[in-house]
Every structure is written in C-alpha cells, then in structure tokens.
Design a protein around this motif. Structure first.
Motif, mmCIF file in Angstrom:
data_model
loop_
_atom_site.group_PDB
_atom_site.id
_atom_site.type_symbol
_atom_site.label_atom_id
_atom_site.label_comp_id
_atom_site.label_asym_id
_atom_site.label_seq_id
_atom_site.Cartn_x
_atom_site.Cartn_y
_atom_site.Cartn_z
ATOM 1 N N ASP A 121 0.847 -1.192 0.000
ATOM 2 C CA ASP A 121 0.000 0.000 0.000
ATOM 3 C C ASP A 121 0.883 1.242 0.000
ATOM 4 O O ASP A 121 1.799 1.350 0.818
ATOM 5 C CB ASP A 121 -0.909 -0.022 1.243
ATOM 6 N N GLU A 194 -10.360 4.048 3.790
ATOM 7 C CA GLU A 194 -9.468 4.754 2.877
ATOM 8 C C GLU A 194 -9.886 4.357 1.464
ATOM 9 O O GLU A 194 -9.834 3.177 1.094
ATOM 10 C CB GLU A 194 -8.002 4.421 3.150
ATOM 11 N N GLU A 196 -9.230 3.907 -2.219
ATOM 12 C CA GLU A 196 -7.982 3.732 -2.962
ATOM 13 C C GLU A 196 -8.229 3.007 -4.285
ATOM 14 O O GLU A 196 -9.272 2.396 -4.489
ATOM 15 C CB GLU A 196 -6.981 2.905 -2.134
ATOM 16 N N ASP A 228 -9.221 0.404 2.190
ATOM 17 C CA ASP A 228 -8.219 0.032 3.197
ATOM 18 C C ASP A 228 -8.735 0.467 4.570
ATOM 19 O O ASP A 228 -8.393 1.529 5.082
ATOM 20 C CB ASP A 228 -6.889 0.713 2.853
ATOM 21 N N LYS A 248 -4.295 -1.854 10.460
ATOM 22 C CA LYS A 248 -4.637 -2.009 9.043
ATOM 23 C C LYS A 248 -4.936 -3.463 8.660
ATOM 24 O O LYS A 248 -5.681 -3.709 7.720
ATOM 25 C CB LYS A 248 -3.441 -1.561 8.184
ATOM 26 N N GLY A 338 -2.838 4.174 -2.000
ATOM 27 C CA GLY A 338 -2.978 5.025 -0.827
ATOM 28 C C GLY A 338 -4.256 5.840 -0.989
ATOM 29 O O GLY A 338 -4.828 5.923 -2.081
ATOM 30 N N THR A 339 -4.695 6.435 0.118
ATOM 31 C CA THR A 339 -5.932 7.215 0.124
ATOM 32 C C THR A 339 -5.919 8.275 -0.965
ATOM 33 O O THR A 339 -4.966 9.027 -1.099
ATOM 34 C CB THR A 339 -6.094 7.915 1.486
HETATM 35 CA CA CA Z 1 -4.002 2.951 2.807
#
Ligand code: CA
Length: 406
Positions: A121, A194, A196, A228, A248, A338-339
């Motif tokens: 990630d 999140e 993504e 996520d 996570k 990633g976000t």
């Molecule tokens: Ca993430």
C-alpha cells in the motif's frame, strides 16, 4: 467504438468498452467461474469456452476458479482474449452461442476475483499526506522530508484482503488517547475507511531485477477499487517506528470486478509536474496517471468524490519503486495507491480528513452525524472513468458493513 447486441449495454457503465473480469459462485455447489459483465448481465466465460466452439482456445486460462491463470498468461493473451470477448458481445453472428451463457448480474454472487500474492500500500496523494500531516503534526512541515523523493509505501497483509460484501468486524486492540498517561484495550473507537485504487500484477519479474517506470503495462493487468479499512486509534499507538500493523491488517476490501488497463486508454492523463526532479529509475518518457473518479457512499449519502487524477506519483513509478531493490513481482500481487484525496473538502478519501481528526463531524442525508464509523454503517466506494465517444467506464464497487467486535 463498438455496439453490443446485449440490450441496454451501450448506454450502461458496463458497455462493450469495459469488459471487466470477476469470479462468480455458480450453481448449488457454488463453483467459482470466471465471468465478465456486459450491461446488466454477467457472461459465464467458463461454461461458454468449455462448451465450444466459441473461445475454446481460451479454455485453459478461463477454466480455473480465479483470475490467476489469466493474470499469469501475459499481455499478448490478455489482448487476444479482450478482442475475442468484444467480438462475442458485439457481433450478432456469435449471439446464438453466447446468449445462453448470460444471466442477470443482480442475482449473482461474486467472490474474491484472484488469489492475492503480496499486498503493498502506497501513500501517493499529496493532498492526503498534507492533510494527515496537518491533523497530527500541526507544528511541523506537513509533508515528510522523503515524500517528494520516493513513493512511500509498506507491505500489508494479503491473507486478509477480502471480497466486496464481506462484513468488517470492528477490530480490538491497544490505543492511547493523546492526553492519557496509560494505554487502554478494547474495540477501536476511530474506525475509518481509505478510498484507494489497486493495481493487479499479472506478469512476474525476476528476483534481483528492476522493473522500469515505463513497463507498467508489461506487468499490470488492471485496476480494482480498494477500501483500506483503518483503525486510527490502534494505528496511532503502534506505528512508531515500524509503520502500520494491526490498525490495518484486520481487513482490506476489494471490488469484485478487475478493470483491464486496456479499458482505460482514454482515461490516461499526463502526470503533474514533479518538483524536485526524481531519480532516473522513477523517470518515464511518457508518464501518465489515470482520470478515475471515485465516489464514497455511507448509508446512502455520498460523502466524498475523490479524483484519482490528482495523485502525485504514477502507478508506473510505484511499480518501479517497489522493485528497485530487486524484489520480484508475483502473479496476483496487489499494490494500492494510498488514500485518494483531492484539494476540495468533498474530495477527501477518509473520515479522518472529512471530520478533520474527529473534530468536525459531517452530516448524512438522514440528519445523523459521523466522525468515524459506527456499527451497522455500510460504505460503498464506486467510480467511473472517461471512455471512448463519451462512454463511461464503470470501475466496479467495493462495499462493506461494520459489525460489532467480539
Ligand atoms: Ca491505505
């Protein structure tokens, strides 16, 4: 642009310009079959190609109960199969053989589309990184020193990447509120999402070699939407000095449909200018990102519309970075962006940002307010991309409902 004989498909977000791949559980024994989607229908590629004569040369890559055999087959096969699929759903001559393998997608049970090998990630949205910096470190520079030199990432837990629709059990763990003197233990009180975009690796690479930034299409098969799930309180207490762990790893949801990169040609956009200049291994003669428009729905209210085109690092650079040390790629590897967060308030891809660290609750259409997720909340991330001649390319959807922990 081609038109389909499947009724309603041409004006759908799943026209013949998309043709995503997924895996459906079919029949009383719930046998996993590789399928595609056209309009509101699902086409069973397992039964179609096995029964012949249509597509019998693809039986080997489509007979498995996951997409892994197709992923491993490589780009020439991906291209040939996509051309064949297009022909099957657009050429009326194929209709008699193909039509009996269609069924309504609404009644289908879709499962995890591929066996996830390694999961990485990243943290590639500049606005997201700045927001997180301002929320947690208001007196420091909002971006870490390394942020514009390398795409920051970490290795996640592939075994807990779950299919869209899987209930998300609220994780339990340690947390230490900012002003507390001792940690406490219990269910997460700051459970977050999140939004993504994930990239699915098909063609592996050799241990000890580097994948160039311009070689994304040689290795990556397609995209998949990712949520996520993140327990911010667990994460904040555990992440120094080794990074994300139990905050996570309890669950990462992915959409049922993998969208081929070949469906996203019209969505390519030049990568924004990078300053400072990057190292040579992160350079690409023709760098591009993708204009993917995400939408985050909480219990029926659209709370955010994050624009993927605002990412600072391209997926090609992420791939180059994750292999620059010689780490090899495996079929089924998943790396997520990633976000995704844009510059506007309604473009924030996490509740952490939407509620600015929990200090500014946001309101849903039913009048209720949220900072973080409550038990029973359902989050669905969906999206689309520009396609040929004004068509929209549907990106699938990833959904999950939070249930109370043990
Ligand atoms: Ca993430």
């Amino acid at each position: 642009m081609t038109t389909s004989w499947v009724i309603g498909a041409d004006t759908s977000d799943y026209s013949s310009s998309v043709l995503p791949y997924g895996v459906a559980l079919v029949g009383p024994s719930a046998e996993p079959h590789v399928v595609t989607r056209i309009g509101d229908s699902m086409l069973d590629l397992h039964t179609l190609t096995e029964s012949g004569p249509v597509g019998s040369d693809f039986t080997d890559v489509l007979a498995a109960g996951s997409l892994n055999a197709l992923l491993a087959s490589g780009r020439p096969t991906w291209t040939r199969l996509r051309a064949a699929l297009t022909s099957w759903v657009t050429d009326p001559a194929h209709r008699p053989q193909v039509e009996e393998h269609l069924s309504p997608v609404a009644g289908a049970t879709l499962t995890l589309p591929f066996e996830v090998a390694d999961y990485v990630d990243f943290y590639s949205s500049e606005q997201h990184a700045k927001n997180v910096g301002q929320i947690f470190r208001p007196d420091s520079p909002s971006l870490p020193d390394n942020w514009k030199h390398l795409p920051i990432g970490y290795h996640g837990r592939s075994g807990t990447v779950v299919a869209s629709g899987t209930p998300i059990v609220r994780p339990t763990g340690q947390r230490k509120p900012r002003n507390a003197t001792e940690p406490t233990f219990g269910p997460s009180q700051r459970l977050d999402i999140e939004a993504e975009v994930g990239f699915v690796v098909g063609t592996p690479s050799q241990l000890g070699t580097q994948v160039p930034a311009g070689a994304l299409t040689d290795h990556v098969f397609g995209t998949v939407l990712v949520n996520d799930w993140s327990a911010r309180d667990l994460q904040a207490w555990e992440y120094v000095p080794l990074g994300p762990f139990l905050g996570k790893s309890f669950a990462t949801s992915i959409a049922a449909w993998v969208i081929p990169l070949d469906a996203l040609t019209e969505a390519r956009r030049p990568l924004p200018v990078q300053d400072p200049a990057v190292f040579d291994y992160l350079r690409d003669d023709d760098p591009w990102c993708l204009d993917l428009r995400l939408s985050v729905d909480l219990n029926g209210t659209v709370v955010s519309e994050p624009p993927f085109a605002t990412q600072y690092w391209s997926p090609g650079q992420q791939l180059a970075h994750l292999t620059v040390n010689g780490a090899s790629l495996r079929t089924g590897d998943l790396f997520a962006s990633g976000t995704v967060t844009g510059p506007q308030r309604h473009q924030r891809g996490s509740f952490l940002e939407l509620s600015w660290g929990g200090r500014e609750p946001f309101t849903l259409d039913d009048g209720s307010q949220r900072t973080f997720l409550e038990d029973g909340d359902t989050v669905t991330i969906s999206g689309w991309a520009p396609g040929p001649a004004g068509r929209r390319i549907g990106l699938g959807a990833v959904t999950g409902t939070v249930v109370g922990g043990p």
